[in-house]
Design an enzyme around this catalytic site. Structure first.
Site, mmCIF file in Angstrom:
data_model
loop_
_atom_site.group_PDB
_atom_site.id
_atom_site.type_symbol
_atom_site.label_atom_id
_atom_site.label_comp_id
_atom_site.label_asym_id
_atom_site.label_seq_id
_atom_site.Cartn_x
_atom_site.Cartn_y
_atom_site.Cartn_z
ATOM 1 N N LYS A 57 0.871 -1.173 0.000
ATOM 2 C CA LYS A 57 0.000 0.000 0.000
ATOM 3 C C LYS A 57 0.909 1.224 0.000
ATOM 4 O O LYS A 57 1.886 1.278 0.740
ATOM 5 C CB LYS A 57 -0.855 -0.014 1.287
ATOM 6 N N SER A 59 0.760 5.785 -0.698
ATOM 7 C CA SER A 59 -0.013 6.975 -1.020
ATOM 8 C C SER A 59 0.067 7.213 -2.526
ATOM 9 O O SER A 59 1.094 6.922 -3.155
ATOM 10 C CB SER A 59 0.560 8.193 -0.288
ATOM 11 N N HIS A 150 -6.775 9.486 8.164
ATOM 12 C CA HIS A 150 -7.186 8.262 8.861
ATOM 13 C C HIS A 150 -8.263 8.557 9.919
ATOM 14 O O HIS A 150 -9.144 9.378 9.702
ATOM 15 C CB HIS A 150 -5.981 7.555 9.479
#
Length: 277
Positions: A57, A59, A150
């Site tokens: 994962k 950004s 988040h």
């Protein structure tokens, strides 16, 4: 027995929710196995920048810097509407008055920072820190404002902080597109066959997680110990959606738009590599 692929993802509930079926062998992996590594998103960005992970994962900002080495997968993304980063402060001020002020940000290669730089290129006085330390930096006066991501999106008001800007809302108004926050990439050197197998397995894992939402509860809680069950559920509901199962045409359009704007602004290098393998 094949050598396990290194698989990086964050301990945030949306990632642990989606990856639980894959790392626990609940779906057909196409004969592949994985060695998981859970890290803060900016740490994952840095690891991918150093080509240290097979699958990770990252950004979407970081993707702009690693496209030559990594291909994007169509499953596992955090992309949607109403889920963008927020700029907050201890006092209500106009975000256009932040020039020269210190802003706590959750990492140099986060999409949050990319969006803020696109919103106002004059801003430059950034203090990088782990995302969970941003609100405290604002509350203590060590930063004039903070860029939160988040679960902080659900808790900042409880700390008495004020929302100055919703960057997801700004992006949607600017482009009409959903905001791409993070995606899953695989090292191109793995070869098309392996990358395709990873993509198919991840897609199966996301679908399994969405159709069996309670199975991963313990695994999620183990990695989100400071988060209430309510915040955890809200986090998953916001960041895991149809785009997570498959980016689709609109998702791909949103990512291409972000990459083009970042290139035009000189924030990421231009690349001739295809987005996917």
């Amino acid at each position: 027995m094949t050598t396990p692929l290194t698989l990086g993802f964050s301990p945030c509930p949306n990632d642990t929710f989606m990856f639980y079926p894959l790392v626990h062998g609940l779906v057909d992996t196409g004969g592949l196995s994985y060695r998981e590594r859970l890290e803060d998103v900016e740490t994952l960005n840095q690891l991918a920048l150093g080509s240290e992970l097979d699958v990770s994962k990252v950004s979407y900002h970081a993707l702009g810097h690693i496209r030559d080495d990594y291909a994007l997968l169509r499953s596992g993304s955090a992309l949607g509407r109403g889920c963008g980063p927020l700029l907050v402060s201890a006092a209500e001020v106009n975000p256009t008055d932040l020039a020269g002020k210190t802003i706590a940000v959750p990492g140099r290669f986060t999409t949050a920072l990319l969006l803020l730089r696109l919103f106002d290129p004059s801003l430059h006085n950034f203090i990088e820190m782990p995302f969970h330390e941003v609100m405290e930096a604002v509350l203590s006066g060590n930063a004039d404002a903070g860029l939160i991501i988040h679960e902080s999106r659900f808790t900042y008001q409880g700390y008495g902080l004020h929302k100055l800007l919703d960057l997801g809302e700004w992006w949607e108004n600017e482009t009409g597109l959903p905001i791409p926050l993070g995606g899953i990439v695989a090292r191109r050197s793995l070869g098309k066959e392996t990358v395709s197998a990873v993509e198919r397995a991840l897609g199966r894992g996301v679908e399994y997680a969405r159709s069996h939402p309670d199975e991963a509860a313990r695994y999620i809680c183990e990695h989100a110990q400071e988060m209430s069950a309510e915040v955890c559920a809200a986090h998953i509901n916001l960041y895991v959606n149809d785009f997570s199962a498959d980016l689709g045409d609109e998702g791909v359009q949103a990512i291409r738009c972000l990459m083009e704007r970042a290139e035009q602004a000189g924030i990421v290098p231009r690349s001739e590599a295809p987005l996917f393998f």
